[in-house]
Scaffold this motif. Structure first.
Motif, PDB file in Angstrom:
ATOM      1  N   THR A 106    -119.403  32.818  36.098  1.00  0.00           N
ATOM      2  CA  THR A 106    -119.663  34.231  36.388  1.00  0.00           C
ATOM      3  C   THR A 106    -119.999  35.029  35.132  1.00  0.00           C
ATOM      4  O   THR A 106    -120.467  36.161  35.234  1.00  0.00           O
ATOM      5  CB  THR A 106    -118.451  34.893  37.081  1.00  0.00           C
ATOM      6  OG1 THR A 106    -117.306  34.834  36.213  1.00  0.00           O
ATOM      7  CG2 THR A 106    -118.137  34.219  38.402  1.00  0.00           C
ATOM      8  N   LEU A 107    -119.768  34.460  33.965  1.00  0.00           N
ATOM      9  CA  LEU A 107    -120.129  35.134  32.715  1.00  0.00           C
ATOM     10  C   LEU A 107    -121.602  34.961  32.381  1.00  0.00           C
ATOM     11  O   LEU A 107    -122.104  35.570  31.440  1.00  0.00           O
ATOM     12  CB  LEU A 107    -119.276  34.582  31.562  1.00  0.00           C
ATOM     13  CG  LEU A 107    -117.777  34.855  31.653  1.00  0.00           C
ATOM     14  CD1 LEU A 107    -117.023  34.035  30.617  1.00  0.00           C
ATOM     15  CD2 LEU A 107    -117.490  36.341  31.477  1.00  0.00           C
ATOM     16  N   ALA A 108    -122.299  34.130  33.146  1.00  0.00           N
ATOM     17  CA  ALA A 108    -123.715  33.871  32.899  1.00  0.00           C
ATOM     18  C   ALA A 108    -124.577  34.591  33.916  1.00  0.00           C
ATOM     19  O   ALA A 108    -124.204  34.736  35.079  1.00  0.00           O
ATOM     20  CB  ALA A 108    -123.993  32.365  32.964  1.00  0.00           C
ATOM     21  N   SER A 109    -125.736  35.033  33.475  1.00  0.00           N
ATOM     22  CA  SER A 109    -126.674  35.672  34.392  1.00  0.00           C
ATOM     23  C   SER A 109    -127.534  34.653  35.110  1.00  0.00           C
ATOM     24  O   SER A 109    -128.031  34.901  36.208  1.00  0.00           O
ATOM     25  CB  SER A 109    -127.565  36.660  33.636  1.00  0.00           C
ATOM     26  OG  SER A 109    -128.241  36.012  32.577  1.00  0.00           O
ATOM     27  N   THR A 110    -127.728  33.492  34.494  1.00  0.00           N
ATOM     28  CA  THR A 110    -128.596  32.457  35.048  1.00  0.00           C
ATOM     29  C   THR A 110    -127.984  31.092  34.784  1.00  0.00           C
ATOM     30  O   THR A 110    -127.434  30.846  33.706  1.00  0.00           O
ATOM     31  CB  THR A 110    -130.001  32.521  34.422  1.00  0.00           C
ATOM     32  OG1 THR A 110    -130.537  33.842  34.575  1.00  0.00           O
ATOM     33  CG2 THR A 110    -130.941  31.522  35.081  1.00  0.00           C
ATOM     34  N   LEU A 111    -128.085  30.198  35.761  1.00  0.00           N
ATOM     35  CA  LEU A 111    -127.591  28.837  35.609  1.00  0.00           C
ATOM     36  C   LEU A 111    -128.761  27.882  35.379  1.00  0.00           C
ATOM     37  O   LEU A 111    -129.833  28.051  35.956  1.00  0.00           O
ATOM     38  CB  LEU A 111    -126.813  28.401  36.854  1.00  0.00           C
ATOM     39  CG  LEU A 111    -125.616  29.269  37.248  1.00  0.00           C
ATOM     40  CD1 LEU A 111    -124.877  28.638  38.419  1.00  0.00           C
ATOM     41  CD2 LEU A 111    -124.676  29.473  36.068  1.00  0.00           C
ATOM     42  N   ILE A 112    -128.531  26.882  34.540  1.00  0.00           N
ATOM     43  CA  ILE A 112    -129.536  25.864  34.249  1.00  0.00           C
ATOM     44  C   ILE A 112    -129.113  24.567  34.925  1.00  0.00           C
ATOM     45  O   ILE A 112    -127.983  24.104  34.753  1.00  0.00           O
ATOM     46  CB  ILE A 112    -129.654  25.616  32.737  1.00  0.00           C
ATOM     47  CG1 ILE A 112    -129.948  26.924  31.984  1.00  0.00           C
ATOM     48  CG2 ILE A 112    -130.740  24.585  32.447  1.00  0.00           C
ATOM     49  CD1 ILE A 112    -129.888  26.780  30.473  1.00  0.00           C
ATOM     50  N   THR A 113    -129.999  23.997  35.694  1.00  0.00           N
ATOM     51  CA  THR A 113    -129.742  22.694  36.282  1.00  0.00           C
ATOM     52  C   THR A 113    -130.919  21.778  35.967  1.00  0.00           C
ATOM     53  O   THR A 113    -132.073  22.219  35.952  1.00  0.00           O
ATOM     54  CB  THR A 113    -129.517  22.799  37.802  1.00  0.00           C
ATOM     55  OG1 THR A 113    -129.104  21.532  38.318  1.00  0.00           O
ATOM     56  CG2 THR A 113    -130.772  23.255  38.527  1.00  0.00           C
ATOM     57  N   VAL A 114    -130.618  20.532  35.666  1.00  0.00           N
ATOM     58  CA  VAL A 114    -131.640  19.589  35.209  1.00  0.00           C
ATOM     59  C   VAL A 114    -132.110  18.723  36.378  1.00  0.00           C
ATOM     60  O   VAL A 114    -131.295  18.032  36.997  1.00  0.00           O
ATOM     61  CB  VAL A 114    -131.083  18.690  34.086  1.00  0.00           C
ATOM     62  CG1 VAL A 114    -132.180  17.760  33.567  1.00  0.00           C
ATOM     63  CG2 VAL A 114    -130.509  19.537  32.951  1.00  0.00           C
ATOM     64  N   PRO A 115    -133.400  18.757  36.703  1.00  0.00           N
ATOM     65  CA  PRO A 115    -133.909  17.934  37.799  1.00  0.00           C
ATOM     66  C   PRO A 115    -134.051  16.479  37.363  1.00  0.00           C
ATOM     67  O   PRO A 115    -135.012  16.106  36.692  1.00  0.00           O
ATOM     68  CB  PRO A 115    -135.274  18.568  38.115  1.00  0.00           C
ATOM     69  CG  PRO A 115    -135.699  19.209  36.834  1.00  0.00           C
ATOM     70  CD  PRO A 115    -134.451  19.617  36.120  1.00  0.00           C
ATOM     71  N   LEU A 116    -133.069  15.667  37.731  1.00  0.00           N
ATOM     72  CA  LEU A 116    -133.061  14.247  37.380  1.00  0.00           C
ATOM     73  C   LEU A 116    -132.939  13.402  38.643  1.00  0.00           C
ATOM     74  O   LEU A 116    -132.889  13.934  39.752  1.00  0.00           O
ATOM     75  CB  LEU A 116    -131.897  13.953  36.423  1.00  0.00           C
ATOM     76  CG  LEU A 116    -131.962  14.621  35.047  1.00  0.00           C
ATOM     77  CD1 LEU A 116    -130.656  14.407  34.299  1.00  0.00           C
ATOM     78  CD2 LEU A 116    -133.129  14.088  34.238  1.00  0.00           C
ATOM     79  N   ASN A 117    -132.854  12.107  38.471  1.00  0.00           N
ATOM     80  CA  ASN A 117    -132.685  11.186  39.578  1.00  0.00           C
ATOM     81  C   ASN A 117    -131.487  11.597  40.430  1.00  0.00           C
ATOM     82  O   ASN A 117    -130.352  11.590  39.941  1.00  0.00           O
ATOM     83  CB  ASN A 117    -132.476   9.768  39.021  1.00  0.00           C
ATOM     84  CG  ASN A 117    -132.202   8.746  40.105  1.00  0.00           C
ATOM     85  OD1 ASN A 117    -132.320   9.022  41.294  1.00  0.00           O
ATOM     86  ND2 ASN A 117    -131.816   7.548  39.679  1.00  0.00           N
TER      87      ASN A 117
END
Length: 256
Positions: free
Chosen positions: A139-150
């Protein structure tokens, strides 16, 4: 792989702060420092590293990235580690049922570059090796990063994750930003200012009986914080919202 240090080549340094939340092994911290310096990132913050700090095993694993380790700062909580930052991204592999914006590392790097070029202080959160970040950290982040992998095997170790984000960041160095956040005479709010407003709002909601179910309160608070984080408020907007909440709860200016 052998050392790539070359004193005759110029260094390209600067960029988002890397925040490791409760990293477990000194070797992992050192490997992250090595990955960071490969990509020109030098500011490292550590939140309650399990094996303590400083750590000799981190130095050995850093393979010469000593400037990153020497400048590392230690914090007790994630909130303290991001308090002075204007923009925070966080890495996660699970949605955790939260409503937040998800982007790929490449998109995140481009947006981070735009913020840095605009003079905003930025950071990227990485969670513990085994569990990742908890919801209250996200919740401290404005945007989440997710890595598109297998989809059948998307496991990354901590240093791999840092290197992947750092690499994408480094590749944006020659690319003009697509967008820059213009804030007029004010600036983006720091995380400390946002958390202060969140606590003000939640305190008044407690007093007015908004949270009718103690069991549901934590998830409702996270929902509110996520929605407000996505607004990317300026310092002036945060002050305005403080006034709005005070007016709605019937308190006059200057009252506790």
């Amino acid at each position: 792989m052998t050392s790539g240090k070359d004193p005759n080549r110029p260094s390209v340094l600067g960029g988002p702060t890397i925040i490791l939340v409760q990293p477990q092994l000194g070797e992992n911290i050192g490997a992250c420092a090595r990955a960071m310096l490969n990509c020109g990132l030098t500011e490292l913050r550590l939140v309650k590293p399990r094996d303590g700090w400083p750590n000799e095993k981190a130095v050995a694993a850093a393979s010469g990235a000593d400037p990153v380790l020497d400048g590392a700062k230690l914090y007790d909580t994630t909130a303290e580690a991001v308090a002075d930052l204007n923009v925070v991204f966080a890495t996660t592999v699970r949605t955790r049922g939260m409503i937040q914006e998800f982007v790929t590392p490449r998109v995140a790097a481009t947006e981070l570059r735009a913020h840095v070029d605009a003079g905003h202080k930025t950071g990227v959160l990485f969670g513990p090796e085994r569990t990742g970040l908890v919801n209250d950290d996200l919740t401290l982040a404005s945007t989440l990063i997710t890595v598109p992998l297998n989809p059948a095997f998307s496991s990354l170790n901590l240093a791999q994750a840092v290197l992947l984000i750092g690499y994408e960041w480094f590749q944006t160095g020659e690319i003009p930003p697509d967008r820059v956040l213009h804030t007029g005479q004010t600036r983006p709010a720091t995380k400390a200012e946002l958390v202060n407003f969140f606590e003000h709002l939640e305190g008044d909601l407690d007093r007015t009986g908004f949270f009718t179910s103690p069991e549901k309160r934590p998830s409702m608070v996270r929902t509110l914080r996520n929605a407000l984080e996505r607004m990317q408020m300026t310092e002036q907007e945060v002050r305005t919202f403080h006034g709005v909440v005070a007016a709605l709860t019937g308190r006059r200016k200057g009252e506790p």
